[in-house]
Write an enzyme that holds these catalytic residues in place. Sequence first.
Site, PDB file in Angstrom:
ATOM      1  N   LYS A 111      -6.020  -3.388   1.310  1.00  0.00           N
ATOM      2  CA  LYS A 111      -6.346  -4.501   0.538  1.00  0.00           C
ATOM      3  C   LYS A 111      -6.324  -5.738   1.195  1.00  0.00           C
ATOM      4  O   LYS A 111      -7.114  -6.599   1.172  1.00  0.00           O
ATOM      5  CB  LYS A 111      -5.504  -4.433  -0.935  1.00  0.00           C
ATOM      6  CG  LYS A 111      -5.448  -5.590  -1.425  1.00  0.00           C
ATOM      7  CD  LYS A 111      -4.347  -5.374  -2.925  1.00  0.00           C
ATOM      8  CE  LYS A 111      -3.074  -6.102  -2.525  1.00  0.00           C
ATOM      9  NZ  LYS A 111      -3.045  -7.836  -2.362  1.00  0.00           N
ATOM     10  N   ASN A 112      -5.300  -6.016   1.840  1.00  0.00           N
ATOM     11  CA  ASN A 112      -4.899  -7.359   2.450  1.00  0.00           C
ATOM     12  C   ASN A 112      -5.523  -7.600   3.740  1.00  0.00           C
ATOM     13  O   ASN A 112      -5.345  -8.852   4.424  1.00  0.00           O
ATOM     14  CB  ASN A 112      -3.428  -7.624   2.769  1.00  0.00           C
ATOM     15  CG  ASN A 112      -2.635  -7.772   1.448  1.00  0.00           C
ATOM     16  OD1 ASN A 112      -3.257  -7.712   0.437  1.00  0.00           O
ATOM     17  ND2 ASN A 112      -1.266  -7.609   1.577  1.00  0.00           N
ATOM     18  N   ASP A 165       6.624  -6.015   1.330  1.00  0.00           N
ATOM     19  CA  ASP A 165       5.537  -5.204   0.480  1.00  0.00           C
ATOM     20  C   ASP A 165       6.175  -3.739   0.284  1.00  0.00           C
ATOM     21  O   ASP A 165       5.781  -2.981  -0.423  1.00  0.00           O
ATOM     22  CB  ASP A 165       4.080  -5.317   0.794  1.00  0.00           C
ATOM     23  CG  ASP A 165       3.591  -6.778   0.822  1.00  0.00           C
ATOM     24  OD1 ASP A 165       4.101  -7.219  -0.372  1.00  0.00           O
ATOM     25  OD2 ASP A 165       2.961  -7.068   1.604  1.00  0.00           O
ATOM     26  N   ARG A 187      -5.343  -3.321  -9.165  1.00  0.00           N
ATOM     27  CA  ARG A 187      -5.786  -4.570  -8.272  1.00  0.00           C
ATOM     28  C   ARG A 187      -5.719  -4.010  -6.811  1.00  0.00           C
ATOM     29  O   ARG A 187      -6.492  -4.381  -6.091  1.00  0.00           O
ATOM     30  CB  ARG A 187      -4.595  -5.751  -8.563  1.00  0.00           C
ATOM     31  CG  ARG A 187      -5.104  -6.920  -9.158  1.00  0.00           C
ATOM     32  CD  ARG A 187      -4.182  -8.141  -8.952  1.00  0.00           C
ATOM     33  NE  ARG A 187      -4.172  -8.554  -7.559  1.00  0.00           N
ATOM     34  CZ  ARG A 187      -3.088  -8.784  -6.963  1.00  0.00           C
ATOM     35  NH1 ARG A 187      -1.908  -9.010  -7.833  1.00  0.00           N
ATOM     36  NH2 ARG A 187      -2.885  -9.223  -5.770  1.00  0.00           N
ATOM     37  N   VAL A 213      11.435 -13.173   2.808  1.00  0.00           N
ATOM     38  CA  VAL A 213      10.108 -13.569   2.900  1.00  0.00           C
ATOM     39  C   VAL A 213       9.814 -14.261   1.465  1.00  0.00           C
ATOM     40  O   VAL A 213       9.215 -15.372   1.474  1.00  0.00           O
ATOM     41  CB  VAL A 213       9.138 -12.603   3.017  1.00  0.00           C
ATOM     42  CG1 VAL A 213       7.729 -13.019   2.969  1.00  0.00           C
ATOM     43  CG2 VAL A 213       9.349 -11.654   4.268  1.00  0.00           C
ATOM     44  N   CYS A 234       3.755 -17.378  -8.751  1.00  0.00           N
ATOM     45  CA  CYS A 234       3.953 -16.167  -9.547  1.00  0.00           C
ATOM     46  C   CYS A 234       5.159 -15.560  -9.405  1.00  0.00           C
ATOM     47  O   CYS A 234       6.134 -16.095  -9.037  1.00  0.00           O
ATOM     48  CB  CYS A 234       2.786 -14.917  -8.820  1.00  0.00           C
ATOM     49  SG  CYS A 234       3.501 -14.217  -7.325  1.00  0.00           S
ATOM     50  N   ARG A 251      -5.096 -15.286  -4.469  1.00  0.00           N
ATOM     51  CA  ARG A 251      -4.826 -16.217  -3.487  1.00  0.00           C
ATOM     52  C   ARG A 251      -5.917 -16.251  -2.512  1.00  0.00           C
ATOM     53  O   ARG A 251      -5.675 -17.049  -1.523  1.00  0.00           O
ATOM     54  CB  ARG A 251      -3.437 -15.744  -2.729  1.00  0.00           C
ATOM     55  CG  ARG A 251      -2.340 -15.992  -3.864  1.00  0.00           C
ATOM     56  CD  ARG A 251      -1.055 -15.716  -3.168  1.00  0.00           C
ATOM     57  NE  ARG A 251      -0.611 -16.705  -1.927  1.00  0.00           N
ATOM     58  CZ  ARG A 251      -0.291 -18.250  -2.376  1.00  0.00           C
ATOM     59  NH1 ARG A 251      -0.477 -18.466  -3.543  1.00  0.00           N
ATOM     60  NH2 ARG A 251      -0.259 -18.845  -1.378  1.00  0.00           N
ATOM     61  N   ARG A 297       4.932 -19.717  -3.620  1.00  0.00           N
ATOM     62  CA  ARG A 297       3.841 -19.437  -2.790  1.00  0.00           C
ATOM     63  C   ARG A 297       2.888 -20.693  -2.882  1.00  0.00           C
ATOM     64  O   ARG A 297       1.723 -20.770  -3.238  1.00  0.00           O
ATOM     65  CB  ARG A 297       3.172 -18.297  -3.532  1.00  0.00           C
ATOM     66  CG  ARG A 297       3.951 -17.098  -3.434  1.00  0.00           C
ATOM     67  CD  ARG A 297       3.323 -15.782  -4.027  1.00  0.00           C
ATOM     68  NE  ARG A 297       2.227 -15.370  -2.741  1.00  0.00           N
ATOM     69  CZ  ARG A 297       1.468 -14.211  -3.011  1.00  0.00           C
ATOM     70  NH1 ARG A 297       1.491 -13.711  -4.009  1.00  0.00           N
ATOM     71  NH2 ARG A 297       1.018 -13.746  -1.881  1.00  0.00           N
TER      72      ARG A 297
HETATM   73  N1  EPU Z   1       4.465 -19.984   2.343  1.00  0.00           N
HETATM   74  C1  EPU Z   1       4.593 -21.625   2.206  1.00  0.00           C
HETATM   75  N2  EPU Z   1       3.750 -22.415   2.531  1.00  0.00           N
HETATM   76  C2  EPU Z   1       2.179 -21.746   2.657  1.00  0.00           C
HETATM   77  C3  EPU Z   1       2.079 -20.478   2.788  1.00  0.00           C
HETATM   78  C4  EPU Z   1       3.187 -19.763   2.732  1.00  0.00           C
HETATM   79  O1  EPU Z   1       5.678 -22.099   2.098  1.00  0.00           O
HETATM   80  O2  EPU Z   1       1.407 -22.648   2.645  1.00  0.00           O
HETATM   81  C5  EPU Z   1       5.538 -19.321   2.403  1.00  0.00           C
HETATM   82  C6  EPU Z   1       5.439 -18.531   1.035  1.00  0.00           C
HETATM   83  O3  EPU Z   1       5.967 -19.137  -0.126  1.00  0.00           O
HETATM   84  C7  EPU Z   1       6.130 -17.068   1.453  1.00  0.00           C
HETATM   85  C8  EPU Z   1       6.074 -17.127   3.066  1.00  0.00           C
HETATM   86  O4  EPU Z   1       5.603 -18.441   3.412  1.00  0.00           O
HETATM   87  O5  EPU Z   1       7.729 -17.451   1.180  1.00  0.00           O
HETATM   88  C9  EPU Z   1       5.139 -15.811   3.325  1.00  0.00           C
HETATM   89  O6  EPU Z   1       3.792 -16.164   2.673  1.00  0.00           O
HETATM   90  P1  EPU Z   1       2.708 -15.742   3.438  1.00  0.00           P
HETATM   91  O7  EPU Z   1       1.595 -16.962   3.385  1.00  0.00           O
HETATM   92  O8  EPU Z   1       2.607 -14.948   4.351  1.00  0.00           O
HETATM   93  O9  EPU Z   1       2.032 -14.913   2.389  1.00  0.00           O
HETATM   94  P2  EPU Z   1       0.541 -14.854   1.818  1.00  0.00           P
HETATM   95  O10 EPU Z   1      -0.377 -14.817   2.717  1.00  0.00           O
HETATM   96  O11 EPU Z   1       0.377 -15.378   0.516  1.00  0.00           O
HETATM   97  C10 EPU Z   1       0.171 -12.274   2.245  1.00  0.00           C
HETATM   98  C11 EPU Z   1      -0.237 -10.738   1.351  1.00  0.00           C
HETATM   99  C12 EPU Z   1       1.160 -10.571   0.460  1.00  0.00           C
HETATM  100  C13 EPU Z   1       2.339 -10.124   1.540  1.00  0.00           C
HETATM  101  C14 EPU Z   1       2.586 -11.347   2.280  1.00  0.00           C
HETATM  102  C15 EPU Z   1       3.580 -11.272   3.530  1.00  0.00           C
HETATM  103  C16 EPU Z   1      -2.518 -10.943   0.853  1.00  0.00           C
HETATM  104  C17 EPU Z   1      -3.602 -11.331  -0.075  1.00  0.00           C
HETATM  105  N3  EPU Z   1      -1.160 -11.069   0.538  1.00  0.00           N
HETATM  106  O12 EPU Z   1       0.562 -13.046   1.378  1.00  0.00           O
HETATM  107  O13 EPU Z   1       0.731  -9.309  -0.327  1.00  0.00           O
HETATM  108  O14 EPU Z   1       3.424 -10.025   0.773  1.00  0.00           O
HETATM  109  O15 EPU Z   1       1.143 -11.953   3.032  1.00  0.00           O
HETATM  110  O16 EPU Z   1       3.280 -10.180   4.153  1.00  0.00           O
HETATM  111  O17 EPU Z   1      -2.863 -10.556   2.038  1.00  0.00           O
HETATM  112  C18 EPU Z   1       1.003  -7.600  -1.900  1.00  0.00           C
HETATM  113  O18 EPU Z   1       0.051  -6.908  -1.129  1.00  0.00           O
HETATM  114  O19 EPU Z   1       1.545  -7.266  -2.769  1.00  0.00           O
HETATM  115  C19 EPU Z   1       1.316  -9.123  -1.517  1.00  0.00           C
HETATM  116  C20 EPU Z   1       1.647  -9.854  -2.238  1.00  0.00           C
END
Ligand code: EPU
Length: 450
Positions: free
Chosen positions: A39-40, A324, A432, A346, A136, A112, A141
Amino acid sequence: MGKIVIEKSALPSILGKNDSIAIRGGKPLNGEVVVRGAKNAISKEMVAALLTSEKCVLKNVPNIEDFEVVSNMIRAVGGEVARQKNGDIEIIAEDIHPVDKTELHKIAGKSRIPVLFAGPLLHRSGEAFIPELGGCRIGKRPVDFHMKALAALGAKIEPIEKGFHITAEKLKGAKIVLDYPSVGATEQILLAAVLAEGITELSNAAIEPEIMDLIAVLQKMGAIISVDTDRVITIQGVAALHGYDHTVLSDRLETASWACAAAATNGRIFVRGAKQYPLMTFLNKFRQVGGEFTISEEGIEFFRGRDLTSIAIETDVFPGFSTDYQQPFVVLLTQANGASVIHETVYEKRFGFVEALNKMGAHIQVYRECLGGRTCRFGQANHEHSAVITGLTKLTGAEIEIPDLRAGFSYAIAALTAEGETTLKNIHHIYRGYENFTEKLKALGVVVID
Ligand code: EPU
């Protein structure tokens, strides 16, 4: 404006059905499930197709809601997405235009992914509207890393009502250091820098397997990207990119979820399509608590090797133990003897889901302190981000509401482990990201009332 078409035939079975299911638990899960593309990775690879006007083909894409949401977003900016008879996804984005804000808000929901449209839209039309993504239940996030990186690449960012208006004549390579190895921000920079003028050096990048798969897609399209030591990624901008043909890597998060279900219920599940390498950290921890597995070319079989025992784990960015995996693993640990500790580093709020597990008979206490390891960035911030799970506990059926995707699957594991019947409400969260969820449960011998 692109026409929005929701292909009902391609959606999972939730349309026209109740948003809840009941599961009769207390029996081991035995049998086989098929796990397809991650998915990701899929959503980001679909967005990459907007970087070219040529045809892109994505294979091994499951029928999950996230795929539909991203397809509709692509259609809204003028691209075409279609599933072929053989299951392949074809994306063609000949003409791209900015999207109407109200429409994008409607299509994107809580996804996102819209933020990742910025780079391709800037390259193709000089302008992008990015909706506010909102928080969320697992944490705030924010998108500050994304916006800082786009600004460093030369984009002009104007905060507007419910989002950002971003413009750029030509993005230019830059040196960017992320405050934290964010998956999304790393993908943002990759998608924006591949067509920027000059070289971008990204330090403190995330290196999750899904990011490596996106880099593989971009390389197929003509990009020049090197992953160097110490989380440095160097992107040499090129003038144009072409189409790709790619088989998405297998979903390690879904595989880990079924592994936890097998061991928690003392069953045996063969996950067809599972791959060992991206799961190595998970497999080590799974074995340390008493889980066992057999790896073959076709997949991985999961079962218990012995009685389950406790462990101390800290979630982290790859190659650490993924956040995850955390939620299904917590349920697994309710079936292990002794006190286990999980330190979530995280997301600041990813233990909200344990309250419902405690109602089912689990014994889980959450703490604000960084337990069982180093001090993390949430340590002084009053977030309940460490948990102590004391087992072995007998779970009993209940009526519970699913708050998010991974919590949803972990509640399902709890329901499968519990004596009696459990009603899971808001089941759409699971659809999802998990293809044919109820069908898979039935194939594993579970009584599901849907
Ligand atoms: N963060 C910030 N500022 C930003 C971006 C991120 O402070 O501009 C912080 C976030 O709040 C969090 C940390 O950095 O505390 C990590 O967030 P990250 O950006 O790595 O997460 P993401 O890209 O929003 C993806 C996956 C998530 C998975 C995370 C971590 C997708 C669509 N989502 O999210 O997947 O948990 O990376 O590996 O790829 C899931 O599949 O259930 C899921 C939540």
